[in-house]
Design a protein around this motif. Structure first.
Motif, PDB file in Angstrom:
ATOM      1  N   GLN A 200      72.481 -11.807  32.020  1.00 14.06           N
ATOM      2  CA  GLN A 200      72.735 -13.203  31.684  1.00 14.06           C
ATOM      3  C   GLN A 200      73.676 -13.366  30.511  1.00 14.06           C
ATOM      4  OE1 GLN A 200      68.993 -15.415  31.472  1.00 14.06           O
ATOM      5  NE2 GLN A 200      68.126 -13.893  32.820  1.00 14.06           N
ATOM      6  N   ASN A 201      73.971 -12.276  29.870  1.00 10.91           N
ATOM      7  CA  ASN A 201      74.790 -12.374  28.675  1.00 10.91           C
ATOM      8  C   ASN A 201      75.883 -11.312  28.727  1.00 10.91           C
ATOM      9  OD1 ASN A 201      75.109 -10.917  25.810  1.00 10.91           O
ATOM     10  ND2 ASN A 201      74.966 -13.122  25.526  1.00 10.91           N
ATOM     11  N   ASP A 202      77.078 -11.728  28.354  1.00  7.79           N
ATOM     12  CA  ASP A 202      78.209 -10.834  28.486  1.00  7.79           C
ATOM     13  C   ASP A 202      78.086  -9.575  27.629  1.00  7.79           C
ATOM     14  OD1 ASP A 202      80.400 -10.774  30.142  1.00  7.79           O
ATOM     15  OD2 ASP A 202      81.754 -10.979  28.410  1.00  7.79           O
ATOM     16  N   GLU A 203      77.637  -9.749  26.408  1.00  4.36           N
ATOM     17  CA  GLU A 203      77.514  -8.583  25.527  1.00  4.36           C
ATOM     18  C   GLU A 203      76.482  -7.605  26.053  1.00  4.36           C
ATOM     19  OE1 GLU A 203      77.457  -9.079  21.093  1.00  4.36           O
ATOM     20  OE2 GLU A 203      78.134 -11.080  21.713  1.00  4.36           O
ATOM     21  N   ALA A 204      75.377  -8.163  26.551  1.00  3.32           N
ATOM     22  CA  ALA A 204      74.336  -7.301  27.120  1.00  3.32           C
ATOM     23  C   ALA A 204      74.904  -6.556  28.330  1.00  3.32           C
ATOM     24  CB  ALA A 204      73.123  -8.134  27.521  1.00  3.32           C
ATOM     25  N   ASN A 205      75.654  -7.265  29.148  1.00  4.32           N
ATOM     26  CA  ASN A 205      76.251  -6.602  30.315  1.00  4.32           C
ATOM     27  C   ASN A 205      77.219  -5.503  29.892  1.00  4.32           C
ATOM     28  OD1 ASN A 205      74.836  -8.440  31.803  1.00  4.32           O
ATOM     29  ND2 ASN A 205      76.592  -9.740  32.292  1.00  4.32           N
ATOM     30  N   GLN A 206      77.983  -5.780  28.851  1.00  8.90           N
ATOM     31  CA  GLN A 206      78.923  -4.768  28.361  1.00  8.90           C
ATOM     32  C   GLN A 206      78.185  -3.521  27.875  1.00  8.90           C
ATOM     33  OE1 GLN A 206      81.981  -4.751  28.970  1.00  8.90           O
ATOM     34  NE2 GLN A 206      81.913  -6.845  29.759  1.00  8.90           N
ATOM     35  N   LEU A 207      77.073  -3.758  27.191  1.00  6.40           N
ATOM     36  CA  LEU A 207      76.281  -2.623  26.717  1.00  6.40           C
ATOM     37  C   LEU A 207      75.767  -1.817  27.916  1.00  6.40           C
ATOM     38  CD1 LEU A 207      74.929  -0.974  24.515  1.00  6.40           C
ATOM     39  CD2 LEU A 207      73.050  -2.640  24.484  1.00  6.40           C
ATOM     40  N   GLY A 208      75.329  -2.542  28.942  1.00  8.33           N
ATOM     41  CA  GLY A 208      74.876  -1.878  30.168  1.00  8.33           C
ATOM     42  C   GLY A 208      75.975  -0.988  30.737  1.00  8.33           C
ATOM     43  N   HIS A 209      77.183  -1.548  30.836  1.00 10.36           N
ATOM     44  CA  HIS A 209      78.304  -0.769  31.373  1.00 10.36           C
ATOM     45  C   HIS A 209      78.565   0.468  30.511  1.00 10.36           C
ATOM     46  CE1 HIS A 209      79.170  -3.621  34.409  1.00 10.36           C
ATOM     47  NE2 HIS A 209      79.529  -4.577  33.596  1.00 10.36           N
TER      48      HIS A 209
ATOM     49  N   ALA B 135      70.198   0.049  38.034  1.00  8.45           N
ATOM     50  CA  ALA B 135      70.978  -0.796  37.137  1.00  8.45           C
ATOM     51  C   ALA B 135      70.848  -2.264  37.544  1.00  8.45           C
ATOM     52  CB  ALA B 135      72.437  -0.368  37.176  1.00  8.45           C
ATOM     53  N   ARG B 136      69.805  -2.567  38.307  1.00 12.13           N
ATOM     54  CA  ARG B 136      69.677  -3.951  38.789  1.00 12.13           C
ATOM     55  C   ARG B 136      69.300  -4.920  37.677  1.00 12.13           C
ATOM     56  NH1 ARG B 136      66.072  -3.142  44.176  1.00 12.13           N
ATOM     57  NH2 ARG B 136      67.546  -1.822  45.302  1.00 12.13           N
ATOM     58  N   ILE B 137      69.566  -6.191  37.960  1.00 13.59           N
ATOM     59  CA  ILE B 137      69.114  -7.267  37.088  1.00 13.59           C
ATOM     60  C   ILE B 137      67.668  -7.561  37.499  1.00 13.59           C
ATOM     61  CG2 ILE B 137      69.474  -9.690  36.495  1.00 13.59           C
ATOM     62  CD1 ILE B 137      72.458  -9.249  37.293  1.00 13.59           C
ATOM     63  N   PRO B 138      66.755  -7.733  36.546  1.00 19.72           N
ATOM     64  CA  PRO B 138      65.354  -7.944  36.923  1.00 19.72           C
ATOM     65  C   PRO B 138      65.171  -9.105  37.905  1.00 19.72           C
ATOM     66  CG  PRO B 138      65.536  -7.628  34.561  1.00 19.72           C
ATOM     67  CD  PRO B 138      66.931  -7.706  35.087  1.00 19.72           C
ATOM     68  N   ILE B 139      64.227  -8.897  38.815  1.00 17.09           N
ATOM     69  CA  ILE B 139      63.934  -9.919  39.824  1.00 17.09           C
ATOM     70  C   ILE B 139      63.564 -11.229  39.140  1.00 17.09           C
ATOM     71  CG2 ILE B 139      62.442 -10.479  41.782  1.00 17.09           C
ATOM     72  CD1 ILE B 139      63.495  -7.906  42.485  1.00 17.09           C
ATOM     73  N   GLY B 140      64.119 -12.317  39.655  1.00 13.40           N
ATOM     74  CA  GLY B 140      63.798 -13.623  39.093  1.00 13.40           C
ATOM     75  C   GLY B 140      64.725 -14.001  37.942  1.00 13.40           C
TER      76      GLY B 140
END
Ligand code: SF4
Ligand code: SF4
Lengths: 513, 285
Positions: free
Chosen positions: A336-345, A388-393
């Motif tokens: 839901q957040n760009d920075e969090a997604n970047q960290l994931g990547h 690496a999925r986004i949590p359900i819901g």
């Protein structure tokens, strides 16, 4: 010894298991009497704490986890061990494969891969009518479901449009069987829109096939590949010795220090430990058990050691990112957040680098490296989101969802999946799904799997159960779509226990006794 | 040339019910009918900056600058209670936005890989025929967008010259017929329907009428005569035209029209049968 005796007795007297299932569990208990392949004490501890999870492969690997026989070669050459001559017509080909399937080992006891079934059978169609093909395939499909009753048994079709692929989709819609799981290899240039539409309509009915991005996946392999078990892509004529997965949630829980030390210490330490476990298990299988010297598939060239590698998997990326973000004073969630997604990547890229920089024995299929795999979870995962999925819901709208996950799909030569949920209104407009699939593949997605909110089939982790097989399905409607779909919910374990006993999902049950 | 702008009340980036495939739907503000069962009555009128909504807003989330004709909406404090929409005397809304053709093109570009096409809807979108013409030409001339299909969802209540303006760029039209007799039409929509009937025949003749929809309002448009006349009309259209019967739904309609009766499934089937007896097969949505 007393303990073993009790475990054996428990299996013998468990009324929920049929004869074959009991045998499988007894074998698992027998295997557990052997010492684990030699790894460091630290790795042993990580295994027992489930920081590193070997998915109940057992302590003394005596067959590769995933075997993808070169069925095409087998059909051409015949198999001496089974006294099978090369088939000359459609009936003989089906008979040949049916026999061979029941002799292919795997971690579950049932062949996880049935081949690119349309490509295998097309040469034998001859002048058979559509009706005749359909009738013969129906019997074949019923045989597969009844005699290989395991949710991880997987067949592939495509990418070209053909009569076998179409008949199979038709039969799937008609039979509504859980087995086999199915993947359509899709290629914009080779697959007709018509076949893709047929596939989408089939998903509406039975939540399969999965749609694989053929071009993208094929590019990762030297020869042919197959999609097997839960979204794993592996080389044909080979497979994977083992799949070991790292629990990213647990390593972030245990991590003491800041974000940078996570990358400089914790992550590499556990990745290397996971690779150590992989290496030890492979050596045991190849050197101690000498599997490839003794098994008929290897002896007859239907599988080759050089077409094998191993799989490095992980799960719980979402929880890992969320915790690291929080500890870094940024309480924004993955997905839901760009920075969090970047960290994931960043975590994924870093893991991929670590996996690729470790030269492993017996992994020639991937030039001495393990395949990198986003593991889709099993039902003991209570707190961790699959791969690496986004949590359900918590998934954002479909475009943001695709834009979040697509950029890392290219990393996973061993396979990855994300599941998209559609409202049932989409049934009236299958072309809309075609649009979204094509868009997703253009954005670099490797695999597309979707569910309908009212489907008769319910996906648990990567495999399917039939809603009508769930006996006391509690609070239908409220749990469905959230908790029930959660690959990481305790309730899932309950749901799973209540599925028709005939069909197995041994990843979970193997460790139960 | 001055850049044309249009008032856009909303954009849905993924719709599976507005034509074939996955579509982006653009809703235009303002309508020239006033249907009793309108579910989005706040898209009918244009704002006159009277400030009634701003005064009524329980969270003071709206501020209106009458002189500059600007509305400020605080999305953080807004609770989406819809009070502003309910109190507006103009059947309008403080939320629609003025957008240029380029603004819309960049919205489409963002999701172009995922859609079969766009559908423009309203309000009454044909009131903006000039703007549409420019939008469509821009789409057709854009290398990455030109293959998108373009559908127009309209009430049909405009003159022929407006259809001519957009006809060449559009794949098809979806038009509503609310009633056949002008009187009944007036009861349901507040206006007569001569233009609409003409439009239906014109678009049919041009081969661009994709869908004709009748919204069934019990006791209004279900007399024997209505059914007969609508049947006759529909039978004269090309067989290619999808003819659809839609159930009137009360969800979201204005309070003063609460007396309307939503047809039951049985009533829907019964009226469908009457059309069938008259020789016409309709699809139900
Ligand atoms: S939206 Fe309606 S109530 Fe608000 S200022 Fe405009 S006309 Fe008045
Ligand atoms: S929706 Fe409610 S809170 Fe938001 S601006 Fe309108 S009246 Fe105010």
């Amino acid at each position: 010894m007393e303990d073993i005796k009790n475990r054996v007795l428990e299996v013998l007297t468990d009324g929920n298991l049929d004869y074959k299932q009991k045998k499988h569990h007894l074998a698992y208990i027998a295997e557990s009497t052997q010492a684990y392949p030699k790894v460091s004490a630290e790795a042993m501890e990580a295994l027992s704490e489930k920081v590193i999870c070997d998915l109940f492969e057992g302590s003394a690997p005596y067959r590769p986890r995933y075997i993808l026989p070169d069925y095409k070669l087998a059909l051409i050459r015949g198999i001496k061990y089974l006294e099978l001559d090369p088939p000359t017509d459609f009936d003989e080909a089906i008979n040949f494969l049916s026999i061979l399937y029941s002799h292919v080992p795997s971690i579950t006891g049932y062949s996880v891969y049935l081949g690119s079934i349309d490509q295998l059978l097309l040469p034998y169609v001859g002048d058979l009518t559509e009706e005749a093909i359909y009738k013969k395939l129906k019997l074949f499909w019923r045989y597969i479901d009844r005699c290989l009753p395991d949710a991880f048994v997987h067949a592939n079709i495509g990418p070209e449009d053909n009569i076998i692929a179409r008949s199979i989709l038709k039969i799937e819609r008609e039979f509504k069987q859980v087995v086999p799981n199915l993947t359509l290899k899709y290629d914009t240039e080779k697959t007709s829109d018509d076949l893709l539409e047929e596939a989408v309509k089939t998903v509406f009915e039975v939540a399969k096939p999965h749609i694989a991005n053929h071009k993208m996946t094929a590019a990762d392999f030297k020869g042919n590949y197959g999609v097997v078990s839960c979204y794993n892509s592996l080389p044909e004529g080979g497979g994977s010795h083992t799949l070991i997965r790292l629990n990213l949630k647990k390593i972030s829980d245990a991590h003491k220090g800041n974000l940078e030390t996570f990358f400089s210490n914790t992550l590499p330490k556990y990745c290397l430990m996971t690779l150590d476990v992989i290496e030890a298990r492979m050596k045991y299988l190849v050197e101690t058990v000498k599997y490839f010297e003794t098994d008929f598939l290897a002896q007859e060239g239907i599988i080759k050691l050089e077409n094998f590698s191993a799989m490095f998997g992980f799960y719980g990326l979402a929880e890992c990112v969320n915790l690291l973000m929080k500890n870094n004073g940024q309480d924004y969630p993955y997905g839901q957040n760009d920075e969090a997604n970047q960290l994931g990547h960043r975590i994924l890229e870093e893991m991929k680098k670590l996996v690729d920089s470790r030269q492993l024995p017996y992994c020639e299929a991937n030039n001495g490296k393990a395949f990198f795999h986003s593991q889709s979870g099993i039902d003991i995962d209570i707190e961790e989101t699959a791969g690496a999925r986004i949590p359900i819901g918590e998934e954002p709208d479909i475009y943001s969802h695709i834009n979040t996950v697509a950029p890392h799909h290219h990393l996973f030569n061993g396979g990855i999946s994300d599941i998209f949920h559609f409202d049932e209104t989409i049934k009236r407009n299958p072309l809309a799904v075609l649009d979204i699939i094509k868009g997703a593949f253009k954005k670099g997605m490797r695999m597309f799997t979707f569910n309908l909110s009212d489907s008769e089939f319910i996906r648990i982790t990567g495999y399917l159960v039939r809603r009508s097989d769930l006996k006391e399905f509690r609070e239908e409607g409220s749990r469905y779509g959230s908790t029930l779909f959660a690959a990481n919910s305790m309730d899932n374990a309950d749901v799973d226990k209540r599925i028709a006993k005939r069909v197995n999902s041994h990843e979970r049950t193997a460790s139960q006794y | 040339m001055r850049e044309l702008r249009a008032n856009i009340s909303g954009i849905i980036k993924s719709s599976v019910i507005d034509g074939p495939g996955n579509r982006m739907v653009i809703f235009f503000q303002a309508c020239n009918l006033n249907c009793m069962y309108c579910h989005n009555s706040h898209t009918i009128g244009l704002c006159n900056y009277c400030e009634i909504c701003a005064t009524a807003c329980p969270t003071q989330s709206l501020a209106i600058d009458k002189e500059k004709k600007q509305i400020f909406h605080n999305d953080v404090t807004c609770t989406h209670c819809d009070t502003c929409l309910k109190v507006c005397p103009e059947n309008s809304s403080p939320f629609y936005k003025s957008m240029s053709v380029n603004d819309l093109i960049s919205e489409i570009l963002e999701i172009k890989d995922f859609i079969s096409g766009i559908t423009v809807s309203g309000g009454e979108v044909m009131l903006q025929a000039k703007f549409l013409e420019q939008l469509f030409i821009s789409i057709r001339n854009h290398t990455e967008l030109k293959a998108l299909s373009i559908l127009i969802d309209s009430n049909g209540n405009v003159d022929q010259n407006r259809w001519e303006t957009v006809l060449d760029w559009v794949d098809g039209f979806m038009i509503d017929i609310k009633a056949y007799s002008p009187d009944i039409h007036k009861q349901i929509t507040g206006f007569s329907n001569e233009k609409i009937l003409k439009s239906i025949h014109y678009l049919n003749l041009k081969g661009k009428l994709k869908e004709l929809r009748l919204v069934f309002v019990p006791t209004y448009n279900d007399s024997d005569e209505e059914i007969k006349k609508i049947t006759d009309l529909m039978k004269r259209l090309s067989p290619e035209v999808k003819k659809v019967l839609i159930k009137m739904r009360k969800h979201g309609i204005r309070e003063k029209y609460n007396f309307l009766n939503e047809p039951s499934l049985d009533e829907m089937k019964a009226v469908l049968n009457r059309f069938e007896t008259a020789g016409l097969n309709l699809l139900i949505i």
